[in-house]
Design a protein around this motif. Structure first.
Motif, PDB file in Angstrom:
ATOM      1  N   LYS A   5       0.829  -1.207   0.000  1.00  0.00           N
ATOM      2  CA  LYS A   5       0.000   0.000   0.000  1.00  0.00           C
ATOM      3  C   LYS A   5       0.863   1.256   0.000  1.00  0.00           C
ATOM      4  CE  LYS A   5      -1.891   1.663   3.714  1.00  0.00           C
ATOM      5  NZ  LYS A   5      -2.699   1.933   4.921  1.00  0.00           N
ATOM      6  N   ARG A   6       1.973   1.220   0.716  1.00  0.00           N
ATOM      7  CA  ARG A   6       2.842   2.394   0.780  1.00  0.00           C
ATOM      8  C   ARG A   6       3.435   2.727  -0.585  1.00  0.00           C
ATOM      9  NH1 ARG A   6       5.027   5.433   4.731  1.00  0.00           N
ATOM     10  NH2 ARG A   6       7.023   6.448   4.278  1.00  0.00           N
ATOM     11  N   VAL A   7       3.796   1.700  -1.358  1.00  0.00           N
ATOM     12  CA  VAL A   7       4.278   1.953  -2.719  1.00  0.00           C
ATOM     13  C   VAL A   7       3.184   2.622  -3.546  1.00  0.00           C
ATOM     14  CG1 VAL A   7       5.041   0.882  -4.879  1.00  0.00           C
ATOM     15  CG2 VAL A   7       5.958   0.081  -2.695  1.00  0.00           C
ATOM     16  N   PHE A   8       1.967   2.100  -3.471  1.00  0.00           N
ATOM     17  CA  PHE A   8       0.857   2.697  -4.205  1.00  0.00           C
ATOM     18  C   PHE A   8       0.622   4.143  -3.762  1.00  0.00           C
ATOM     19  CE2 PHE A   8      -1.232  -1.762  -4.562  1.00  0.00           C
ATOM     20  CZ  PHE A   8      -0.409  -2.074  -5.639  1.00  0.00           C
ATOM     21  N   LYS A   9       0.753   4.374  -2.480  1.00  0.00           N
ATOM     22  CA  LYS A   9       0.431   5.678  -1.896  1.00  0.00           C
ATOM     23  C   LYS A   9       1.442   6.754  -2.268  1.00  0.00           C
ATOM     24  CE  LYS A   9      -0.022   7.550   2.834  1.00  0.00           C
ATOM     25  NZ  LYS A   9      -0.028   7.141   4.258  1.00  0.00           N
ATOM     26  N   HIS A  23     -10.203  13.974  -3.656  1.00  0.00           N
ATOM     27  CA  HIS A  23      -9.827  12.589  -3.969  1.00  0.00           C
ATOM     28  C   HIS A  23      -8.986  11.907  -2.892  1.00  0.00           C
ATOM     29  CE1 HIS A  23     -10.400  14.500  -8.008  1.00  0.00           C
ATOM     30  NE2 HIS A  23     -11.027  13.359  -8.243  1.00  0.00           N
ATOM     31  N   HIS A  24      -8.678  12.608  -1.799  1.00  0.00           N
ATOM     32  CA  HIS A  24      -7.866  12.034  -0.724  1.00  0.00           C
ATOM     33  C   HIS A  24      -6.468  11.652  -1.218  1.00  0.00           C
ATOM     34  CE1 HIS A  24      -6.812   9.641   2.869  1.00  0.00           C
ATOM     35  NE2 HIS A  24      -7.777  10.313   3.475  1.00  0.00           N
ATOM     36  N   GLU A  25      -5.853  12.534  -1.954  1.00  0.00           N
ATOM     37  CA  GLU A  25      -4.477  12.323  -2.399  1.00  0.00           C
ATOM     38  C   GLU A  25      -3.493  12.898  -1.374  1.00  0.00           C
ATOM     39  OE1 GLU A  25      -3.399  10.622  -4.786  1.00  0.00           O
ATOM     40  OE2 GLU A  25      -5.008  10.456  -6.270  1.00  0.00           O
ATOM     41  N   VAL A  26      -2.265  12.401  -1.403  1.00  0.00           N
ATOM     42  CA  VAL A  26      -1.188  12.979  -0.600  1.00  0.00           C
ATOM     43  C   VAL A  26      -0.836  14.336  -1.207  1.00  0.00           C
ATOM     44  CG1 VAL A  26       1.186  12.708   0.193  1.00  0.00           C
ATOM     45  CG2 VAL A  26      -0.299  10.698  -0.015  1.00  0.00           C
ATOM     46  N   LEU A  27      -1.137  15.413  -0.495  1.00  0.00           N
ATOM     47  CA  LEU A  27      -0.992  16.740  -1.090  1.00  0.00           C
ATOM     48  C   LEU A  27       0.462  17.058  -1.435  1.00  0.00           C
ATOM     49  CD1 LEU A  27      -3.507  18.816   1.059  1.00  0.00           C
ATOM     50  CD2 LEU A  27      -3.805  17.974  -1.286  1.00  0.00           C
ATOM     51  N   ARG A  40     -15.012  25.623   7.855  1.00  0.00           N
ATOM     52  CA  ARG A  40     -14.136  26.232   8.859  1.00  0.00           C
ATOM     53  C   ARG A  40     -12.837  25.459   9.065  1.00  0.00           C
ATOM     54  NH1 ARG A  40     -16.971  27.679  14.379  1.00  0.00           N
ATOM     55  NH2 ARG A  40     -17.637  25.490  14.275  1.00  0.00           N
ATOM     56  N   THR A  41     -12.913  24.131   9.068  1.00  0.00           N
ATOM     57  CA  THR A  41     -11.741  23.335   9.415  1.00  0.00           C
ATOM     58  C   THR A  41     -11.460  22.277   8.360  1.00  0.00           C
ATOM     59  OG1 THR A  41     -13.141  21.906  10.789  1.00  0.00           O
ATOM     60  CG2 THR A  41     -11.978  23.707  11.898  1.00  0.00           C
ATOM     61  N   PHE A  42     -10.225  21.813   8.349  1.00  0.00           N
ATOM     62  CA  PHE A  42      -9.734  20.928   7.292  1.00  0.00           C
ATOM     63  C   PHE A  42      -8.814  19.877   7.909  1.00  0.00           C
ATOM     64  CE2 PHE A  42      -6.372  19.875   4.226  1.00  0.00           C
ATOM     65  CZ  PHE A  42      -7.110  19.537   3.095  1.00  0.00           C
ATOM     66  N   ALA A  43      -8.807  18.676   7.326  1.00  0.00           N
ATOM     67  CA  ALA A  43      -7.870  17.626   7.729  1.00  0.00           C
ATOM     68  C   ALA A  43      -7.030  17.220   6.533  1.00  0.00           C
ATOM     69  CB  ALA A  43      -8.620  16.414   8.277  1.00  0.00           C
ATOM     70  N   TYR A  44      -5.703  17.248   6.684  1.00  0.00           N
ATOM     71  CA  TYR A  44      -4.822  16.797   5.617  1.00  0.00           C
ATOM     72  C   TYR A  44      -4.981  15.289   5.421  1.00  0.00           C
ATOM     73  CZ  TYR A  44      -2.459  21.265   6.370  1.00  0.00           C
ATOM     74  OH  TYR A  44      -2.173  22.608   6.504  1.00  0.00           O
ATOM     75  N   PRO A  45      -5.170  14.819   4.192  1.00  0.00           N
ATOM     76  CA  PRO A  45      -5.192  13.371   3.965  1.00  0.00           C
ATOM     77  C   PRO A  45      -3.923  12.715   4.505  1.00  0.00           C
ATOM     78  CG  PRO A  45      -6.000  14.511   2.025  1.00  0.00           C
ATOM     79  CD  PRO A  45      -5.454  15.569   2.949  1.00  0.00           C
ATOM     80  N   PHE A  46      -4.091  11.678   5.282  1.00  0.00           N
ATOM     81  CA  PHE A  46      -3.014  10.924   5.947  1.00  0.00           C
ATOM     82  C   PHE A  46      -2.360  11.724   7.063  1.00  0.00           C
ATOM     83  CE2 PHE A  46      -3.342   9.414   1.527  1.00  0.00           C
ATOM     84  CZ  PHE A  46      -3.832   8.148   1.770  1.00  0.00           C
ATOM     85  N   GLY A  47      -2.076  12.980   6.846  1.00  0.00           N
ATOM     86  CA  GLY A  47      -1.810  13.910   7.926  1.00  0.00           C
ATOM     87  C   GLY A  47      -0.444  13.923   8.572  1.00  0.00           C
ATOM     88  N   ARG A  48       0.506  13.098   8.081  1.00  0.00           N
ATOM     89  CA  ARG A  48       1.850  13.170   8.631  1.00  0.00           C
ATOM     90  C   ARG A  48       2.590  14.347   7.996  1.00  0.00           C
ATOM     91  NH1 ARG A  48       1.578  10.771  13.150  1.00  0.00           N
ATOM     92  NH2 ARG A  48       3.794  10.204  13.194  1.00  0.00           N
ATOM     93  N   ARG A  49       3.657  14.799   8.647  1.00  0.00           N
ATOM     94  CA  ARG A  49       4.305  16.035   8.186  1.00  0.00           C
ATOM     95  C   ARG A  49       4.894  15.895   6.787  1.00  0.00           C
ATOM     96  NH1 ARG A  49       7.334  14.316  12.630  1.00  0.00           N
ATOM     97  NH2 ARG A  49       6.264  15.894  13.866  1.00  0.00           N
ATOM     98  N   TRP A  50       5.142  14.662   6.345  1.00  0.00           N
ATOM     99  CA  TRP A  50       5.640  14.445   4.982  1.00  0.00           C
ATOM    100  C   TRP A  50       4.501  14.316   3.963  1.00  0.00           C
ATOM    101  CZ3 TRP A  50       6.813  11.384   9.223  1.00  0.00           C
ATOM    102  CH2 TRP A  50       6.030  10.229   9.380  1.00  0.00           C
ATOM    103  N   ASP A  51       3.248  14.334   4.437  1.00  0.00           N
ATOM    104  CA  ASP A  51       2.102  14.205   3.543  1.00  0.00           C
ATOM    105  C   ASP A  51       1.590  15.552   3.032  1.00  0.00           C
ATOM    106  OD1 ASP A  51       1.951  11.400   3.692  1.00  0.00           O
ATOM    107  OD2 ASP A  51       0.906  11.512   5.608  1.00  0.00           O
ATOM    108  N   PHE A  52       2.075  16.629   3.608  1.00  0.00           N
ATOM    109  CA  PHE A  52       1.715  17.965   3.133  1.00  0.00           C
ATOM    110  C   PHE A  52       2.916  18.869   3.323  1.00  0.00           C
ATOM    111  CE2 PHE A  52       0.764  17.872   7.616  1.00  0.00           C
ATOM    112  CZ  PHE A  52       1.122  19.130   8.085  1.00  0.00           C
ATOM    113  N   ASP A  53       2.928  19.986   2.629  1.00  0.00           N
ATOM    114  CA  ASP A  53       4.055  20.905   2.701  1.00  0.00           C
ATOM    115  C   ASP A  53       3.553  22.325   2.900  1.00  0.00           C
ATOM    116  OD1 ASP A  53       3.007  21.472   0.189  1.00  0.00           O
ATOM    117  OD2 ASP A  53       4.615  20.449  -0.895  1.00  0.00           O
TER     118      ASP A  53
END
Length: 349
Positions: A180-184, A237-241, A270-283
């Motif tokens: 799954k991580r490779v796909f992600k 689409h819940h992509e890694v931003l 008002r509020t938002f959640a980053y897909p997957f949400g780890r610091r490497w998943d958004f910039d």
């Protein structure tokens, strides 16, 4: 970690938590999950995405006795204004699954807890699911991760992804996670989506039926809103931003918010959640897109508490599932781990 558990148990089981709660600054502790376990709706999803109703109700009851329940948006507003309870807790759920309406909403009504549900807009608008749910479906319907990976190799058009996937399959281990991580993170998005969809359909998958079973529809979402649940954004689409260029990331964030505001009003934006949400998943660019799109706060999946000076575009959340110890949650909520962070000891994660 022994020290982490010992400190948390001390706070949970003794009145010391009251003293820590009193001396620490006003704070918001946000809990995060995906599903309340319901075999009919989410039986095919991974265990770490689910928590039982009984377990969640116990957490809600314990926290409700010690702290004030708010939604994520209310909590951020209280931190900004200095009003409201000094010690606040909020429950959040990501993606918009059917059980949020059928199981979570009645639980909130019974317990008095408050919640924010972050919604992907594509399942609501198009009744389609992202690649990960087709992958989970394949695993739940008799395919091993090794088989999925090897079938994918036969179809994949990207040489770099093929090589990486071959290495993962040869190394073995927890293939459900590593494939799954490779796909992600590493597969070309268009090729990944097309190949996994081919596998899904060839093995009898019905995307519309799967979406209907696991995701809410607009009637469900409106029922949540009527029940006092805050609705927030979670992209289209819940992509890694962080894997998207700036224009595509902005489109994911802004279009997702536009759909929610159109259907539910400004309160849904008002509020938002980053897909997957780890610091490497958004910039920084993604965080800027969230702010510019009109969101007042954005949550990650890194543990901690939120205070007046917290970056509103990087708010901490505690991920919970059936295995999360209650004493760790209560220790964070009273400010116990934040107190240790003051002396350079971070035990939240």
């Amino acid at each position: 970690m022994l020290l982490r558990g010992a400190w948390a148990r001390l706070l949970h089981h003794t009145p010391l938590w009251r003293l820590v709660d009193r001396v620490m600054p006003a704070r918001l502790t946000i809990l995060a999950g995906h599903c309340v376990a319901d075999e009919a709706a989410n039986g095919g999803l991974p265990a770490d995405m689910k928590i039982s109703a009984a377990r969640l109700e116990r957490i809600a009851a314990t926290l409700g006795q010690r702290h004030g329940w708010v939604t994520v948006g209310e909590g951020v507003e209280h931190l900004d204004s200095g009003s409201g309870p000094r010690s606040m807790v909020a429950l959040s759920m990501d993606d918009g699954y059917k059980d949020n309406r059928t199981v979570l909403l009645p639980l909130l009504e019974r317990s008095g807890a408050r919640a924010t549900v972050f919604l992907e807009s594509r399942p609501l608008e198009e009744r389609r699911v992202n690649w990960s749910h087709k992958y989970f479906w394949l695993l739940a319907n008799g395919k091993s991760a090794d088989e999925v990976g090897r079938d994918y190799l036969l179809r994949c058009e990207d040489a770099q992804t093929r090589e990486r996937l071959r290495r993962v399959l040869e190394e073995g281990g927890d293939l459900a996670y590593t494939v799954k991580r490779v796909f992600k993170y590493e597969a070309a998005r268009a090729d990944r989506d097309a190949r996994i969809d081919e596998l899904f359909r060839e093995h009898g998958g019905d995307e519309a039926a799967l979406c209907e079973r696991i995701y809410m529809d607009w009637d469900d979402v409106r029922a949540l809103a009527a029940g006092g649940v805050e609705l927030g954004g979670h992209t289209v689409h819940h992509e890694v931003l962080a894997t998207l260029d700036a224009e595509a990331a902005t489109e994911e964030v802004a279009r997702g918010r536009d759909v929610l505001v159109r259907e539910l009003g400004e309160g849904a934006g008002r509020t938002f959640a980053y897909p997957f949400g780890r610091r490497w998943d958004f910039d920084d660019a993604a965080a800027g897109a969230v702010r510019e799109s009109g969101f007042a706060g954005a949550v990650t999946t890194h543990a901690g508490t939120c205070v007046a000076g917290s970056d509103r575009m990087r708010l901490a959340r505690w991920m919970i599932d059936e295995q999360t110890p209650l004493h760790l949650i209560t220790a964070e909520a009273c400010g116990g781990f934040a107190l240790l962070r003051r002396i350079g000891l971070d035990l939240s994660e």
